[in-house]
Motif scaffolding. Structure first.
Motif, PDB file in Angstrom:
ATOM      1  N   LYS A  26       0.861  -1.168  -0.084  1.00 39.06           N
ATOM      2  CA  LYS A  26       0.181  -0.046   0.109  1.00 39.06           C
ATOM      3  C   LYS A  26       0.777   1.278  -0.002  1.00 39.06           C
ATOM      4  N   ARG A  27       0.488   2.175  -0.655  1.00 42.24           N
ATOM      5  CA  ARG A  27       1.163   3.640  -0.825  1.00 42.24           C
ATOM      6  C   ARG A  27       0.746   4.336   0.627  1.00 42.24           C
ATOM      7  N   LEU A  28      -0.373   4.106   1.179  1.00 41.64           N
ATOM      8  CA  LEU A  28      -0.535   4.527   2.345  1.00 41.64           C
ATOM      9  C   LEU A  28      -1.600   3.829   3.355  1.00 41.64           C
ATOM     10  N   MET A  29      -1.446   3.526   4.374  1.00 43.45           N
ATOM     11  CA  MET A  29      -2.261   2.755   5.321  1.00 43.45           C
ATOM     12  C   MET A  29      -2.394   3.629   6.428  1.00 43.45           C
ATOM     13  N   ILE A  30      -3.575   3.499   7.174  1.00 37.29           N
ATOM     14  CA  ILE A  30      -3.932   4.315   8.447  1.00 37.29           C
ATOM     15  C   ILE A  30      -4.227   3.283   9.322  1.00 37.29           C
ATOM     16  N   VAL A  31      -3.143   3.181  10.530  1.00 38.05           N
ATOM     17  CA  VAL A  31      -3.160   2.402  11.629  1.00 38.05           C
ATOM     18  C   VAL A  31      -3.558   3.188  12.985  1.00 38.05           C
ATOM     19  N   PRO A  32      -4.756   3.050  13.411  1.00 39.34           N
ATOM     20  CA  PRO A  32      -5.466   3.870  14.606  1.00 39.34           C
ATOM     21  C   PRO A  32      -5.079   3.258  15.846  1.00 39.34           C
ATOM     22  N   ASP A  33      -5.300   3.917  16.891  1.00 33.69           N
ATOM     23  CA  ASP A  33      -5.177   3.518  18.276  1.00 33.69           C
ATOM     24  C   ASP A  33      -3.951   2.776  18.524  1.00 33.69           C
ATOM     25  N   CYS A  34      -2.719   2.966  18.060  1.00 33.15           N
ATOM     26  CA  CYS A  34      -1.699   2.212  18.348  1.00 33.15           C
ATOM     27  C   CYS A  34      -0.398   3.438  18.867  1.00 33.15           C
ATOM     28  N   HIS A  35       0.455   2.671  19.443  1.00 37.17           N
ATOM     29  CA  HIS A  35       1.633   3.289  19.848  1.00 37.17           C
ATOM     30  C   HIS A  35       2.979   2.682  19.028  1.00 37.17           C
ATOM     31  N   VAL A  36       3.520   3.788  18.401  1.00 34.12           N
ATOM     32  CA  VAL A  36       4.869   3.084  17.750  1.00 34.12           C
ATOM     33  C   VAL A  36       5.910   2.973  18.649  1.00 34.12           C
ATOM     34  N   GLN A  37       6.407   1.746  18.696  1.00 32.82           N
ATOM     35  CA  GLN A  37       7.574   1.273  19.441  1.00 32.82           C
ATOM     36  C   GLN A  37       8.859   1.754  18.982  1.00 32.82           C
ATOM     37  N   GLU A  38       9.100   1.277  17.853  1.00 34.38           N
ATOM     38  CA  GLU A  38      10.416   1.682  17.068  1.00 34.38           C
ATOM     39  C   GLU A  38      10.409   1.118  15.763  1.00 34.38           C
ATOM     40  N   LEU A  39      11.282   1.421  15.050  1.00 36.07           N
ATOM     41  CA  LEU A  39      11.193   1.445  13.435  1.00 36.07           C
ATOM     42  C   LEU A  39      12.194  -0.134  13.327  1.00 36.07           C
ATOM     43  N   ILE A  40      11.912  -1.232  12.294  1.00 35.56           N
ATOM     44  CA  ILE A  40      12.452  -2.165  12.284  1.00 35.56           C
ATOM     45  C   ILE A  40      13.670  -1.815  10.953  1.00 35.56           C
ATOM     46  N   THR A  41      14.694  -2.209  11.234  1.00 33.32           N
ATOM     47  CA  THR A  41      15.847  -1.570  10.553  1.00 33.32           C
ATOM     48  C   THR A  41      16.958  -2.980   9.957  1.00 33.32           C
ATOM     49  N   HIS A  42      17.473  -2.634   9.009  1.00 33.53           N
ATOM     50  CA  HIS A  42      18.424  -3.774   8.629  1.00 33.53           C
ATOM     51  C   HIS A  42      19.776  -2.915   8.208  1.00 33.53           C
ATOM     52  N   ALA A  43      20.772  -3.482   8.492  1.00 31.15           N
ATOM     53  CA  ALA A  43      22.264  -2.816   8.483  1.00 31.15           C
ATOM     54  C   ALA A  43      22.442  -3.404   6.759  1.00 31.15           C
ATOM     55  N   GLN A  44      23.120  -2.594   5.854  1.00 30.17           N
ATOM     56  CA  GLN A  44      23.084  -3.076   4.747  1.00 30.17           C
ATOM     57  C   GLN A  44      24.924  -3.206   4.560  1.00 30.17           C
ATOM     58  N   SER A  45      25.130  -3.590   3.456  1.00 28.44           N
ATOM     59  CA  SER A  45      26.635  -4.034   3.309  1.00 28.44           C
ATOM     60  C   SER A  45      27.598  -3.000   2.944  1.00 28.44           C
ATOM     61  N   ASP A  46      26.925  -1.814   2.693  1.00 29.08           N
ATOM     62  CA  ASP A  46      27.912  -0.519   2.482  1.00 29.08           C
ATOM     63  C   ASP A  46      27.626   0.158   3.810  1.00 29.08           C
ATOM     64  N   ASN A  47      27.404  -0.250   4.967  1.00 28.49           N
ATOM     65  CA  ASN A  47      27.136   0.415   6.268  1.00 28.49           C
ATOM     66  C   ASN A  47      25.936   1.166   6.557  1.00 28.49           C
ATOM     67  N   TRP A  48      25.066   1.609   5.559  1.00 26.69           N
ATOM     68  CA  TRP A  48      24.023   2.160   5.844  1.00 26.69           C
ATOM     69  C   TRP A  48      22.721   1.573   6.366  1.00 26.69           C
ATOM     70  N   VAL A  49      21.587   2.050   7.050  1.00 18.96           N
ATOM     71  CA  VAL A  49      20.588   1.458   7.596  1.00 18.96           C
ATOM     72  C   VAL A  49      19.154   1.648   6.836  1.00 18.96           C
ATOM     73  N   ARG A  50      18.762   0.586   6.422  1.00 12.49           N
ATOM     74  CA  ARG A  50      17.306   0.602   5.866  1.00 12.49           C
ATOM     75  C   ARG A  50      16.002   0.341   6.665  1.00 12.49           C
ATOM     76  N   ALA A  51      15.177   1.320   6.553  1.00 14.75           N
ATOM     77  CA  ALA A  51      13.998   0.738   7.552  1.00 14.75           C
ATOM     78  C   ALA A  51      13.123  -0.022   6.400  1.00 14.75           C
ATOM     79  N   SER A  52      12.490  -1.084   7.357  1.00 14.07           N
ATOM     80  CA  SER A  52      11.805  -2.154   6.489  1.00 14.07           C
ATOM     81  C   SER A  52      10.434  -2.270   7.380  1.00 14.07           C
TER      82      SER A  52
END
Length: 207
Positions: A26-52
């Protein structure tokens, strides 16, 4: 709000289906009544971090909302816009390990307190009638003023001053209602204006 709901419905139709994999498309999704705890990330081979994805707490349990996977060289994006303190907490929780060292330590060190006070008063029109133009006696008048200041300790502040008064309403009792409000936040205060008083709101802003 209607525009946001329409956009969410269009995104759901385009994704064509239900379930986590479909949600990720989805290009946009609404998730009501929730608390964001953290972003899920993955370290890449060139040392940058991608949010997944985004990890949220809802109805007594934690669950992950995946982002749309990379496609055609394009990456999905996470926009963090929840307020200064909460945004910093989320960044520290998410990137404490992946951005170890000075980068993680600097998060939150430039927090600024934003102070605001509101004062609303009503004064008789007769008290300032001598300084009002002739048009003010027969029609709606609104004004706004921004006054900047600086304290002796170097801190800066400013005042936002708005004033509104009514003319004689005549036969149309709603003629002025939708024209006289400088901001919706002042609606209840400004509705107290009458044709013989002027409502003045002084808002103090400082950091």
């Amino acid at each position: 709000m209607p525009g946001l709901i329409r956009a969410a419905r269009l995104a759901a139709t385009e994704a064509d289906g239900i379930g986590p994999e479909v949600d990720a498309r989805k290009r946009l999704m609404i998730v009501p009544d929730c608390h964001v705890q953290e972003l899920i990330t993955h370290a890449q081979s060139d040392n940058w971090v991608r949010a997944s994805g985004v990890r949220v707490w809802q109805n007594g349990s934690s669950w992950d909302i995946p982002l749309r996977p990379p496609e055609g060289g394009r990456e999905s994006a996470v926009i963090v816009a929840m307020g200064t303190i909460e945004t910093t907490r989320l960044a520290l929780t998410t990137f404490r390990q992946s951005l170890a060292g000075r980068a993680a330590q600097r998060m939150g060190t430039n927090l600024i307190a934003h102070l605001r006070s509101n004062l609303t008063i009503r004064i008789p029109r007769s008290a300032i009638a001598a300084n009002l133009p002739a048009s003010a006696l027969s029609s709606l008048q609104c004004s706004a003023l921004l006054v900047k200041g600086k304290a002796s300790n170097g801190r800066t502040f400013h005042f936002q001053i708005t004033a509104a008064g009514l003319g004689k309403l005549g036969t149309d009792s709603e003629a002025e209602l939708f024209k006289k409000l400088p901001t919706l936040e002042h609606m209840h205060d400004m509705l107290r204006a009458s044709d013989d008083t002027v409502v003045i709101t002084i808002r103090g802003i400082a950091i």
